[in-house]
Design an enzyme around this catalytic site. Structure first.
Site, PDB file in Angstrom:
ATOM      1  N   GLY A  97      37.376  48.345  29.732  1.00 58.03           N
ATOM      2  CA  GLY A  97      38.434  48.949  30.981  1.00 58.03           C
ATOM      3  C   GLY A  97      39.553  48.227  30.781  1.00 58.03           C
ATOM      4  O   GLY A  97      41.202  48.034  30.157  1.00 58.03           O
ATOM      5  N   CYS A  98      39.065  46.900  30.080  1.00 59.14           N
ATOM      6  CA  CYS A  98      39.715  46.114  29.302  1.00 59.14           C
ATOM      7  C   CYS A  98      40.136  45.972  27.754  1.00 59.14           C
ATOM      8  O   CYS A  98      41.760  46.037  27.450  1.00 59.14           O
ATOM      9  CB  CYS A  98      39.297  44.089  29.679  1.00 59.14           C
ATOM     10  SG  CYS A  98      39.108  44.034  30.861  1.00 59.14           S
ATOM     11  N   THR A  99      39.549  47.012  27.187  1.00 60.36           N
ATOM     12  CA  THR A  99      40.534  47.576  26.652  1.00 60.36           C
ATOM     13  C   THR A  99      41.494  48.598  26.749  1.00 60.36           C
ATOM     14  O   THR A  99      42.361  48.226  25.702  1.00 60.36           O
ATOM     15  CB  THR A  99      39.888  48.594  25.075  1.00 60.36           C
ATOM     16  OG1 THR A  99      38.388  47.515  24.637  1.00 60.36           O
ATOM     17  CG2 THR A  99      39.960  49.102  23.880  1.00 60.36           C
TER      18      THR A  99
END
Length: 209
Positions: A97-99
């Site tokens: 998700g952060c990527t």
């Protein structure tokens, strides 16, 4: 539909349970972890705990953190050129998700720059891990390392999970050149691919008001 600003029920939804391996930069995304904490109801002892979120219109909490370029960053340096700041908190570098979120902000970065705005990420990851993340994803904006979560807590983005530690919840703050919080995005997890576009739209709205 644009994400709602405050006030909202204290509901936290976080995908990507993180398992860190001490001494390395490796981590594994586990099964989806969804935590819901409603302020009006008593919470069990094992529930995740989040700090309160500053209201739009209030001064942004002051901070001083080292960025992924080795420089100390605070609100004064961010607003020195009269820029608007998109300060986005994320749980952990290299998770799916952060990527995705970082890549989407990178794609839209020229549009942010066109309207006198800058994008800055914040997580409790170490400077080394965040630096590797920025290099790996070829990001043209920097991250701040909030090791210990003090700044995340001040911004109401600190999420403490027994057995996992403290992380930055996925939330985004728009800060104006006068160092005031103008908008808070709390429903980010369900809109990660569209989130930078949502932020751009709100920035344009706020700047033209």
């Amino acid at each position: 539909m644009m994400p709602r600003a405050l006030p909202i029920p204290a509901t936290i939804r976080w995908v990507d349970a993180l398992f860190f391996q001490r001494g390395t930069t490796a981590l594994t995304s586990a099964a989806t972890l969804t935590i819901t904490a409603t302020a009006s109801l008593p919470q069990p002892a094992h529930a995740a705990k989040a700090s309160s979120i500053p209201s739009p219109g209030s001064p942004a909490p002051e901070f001083s953190l080292i960025n992924t370029r080795g420089k100390i960053v605070d609100l004064d340096s961010l607003t020195a050129d009269e820029k608007w700041t998109v300060l986005y908190f994320y749980p952990g570098a290299f998770t799916s998700g952060c990527t995705l979120e970082a890549r989407k902000f990178q794609e839209e970065l020229p549009k942010f720059q066109e309207i006198n705005s800058q994008v800055v990420g914040v997580s409790v990851d170490s400077i080394e891990k965040n630096s590797e993340f920025c290099t790996s994803e070829a990001l043209d904006f920097f991250m701040l390392s909030d090791v210990g979560g003090k700044v995340s807590k001040a911004y109401g983005s600190s999420l403490s999970i027994p057995g996992f530690g403290t992380f930055s919840n996925r939330q985004t703050y728009i800060i104006d050149p006068q160092k005031n919080i103008r908008w808070v995005f709390v429903d980010v997890e369900s809109r990660i691919p569209q989130h930078p576009s949502d932020v751009l739209a709100k920035l344009n709205e706020l700047q033209q008001a």
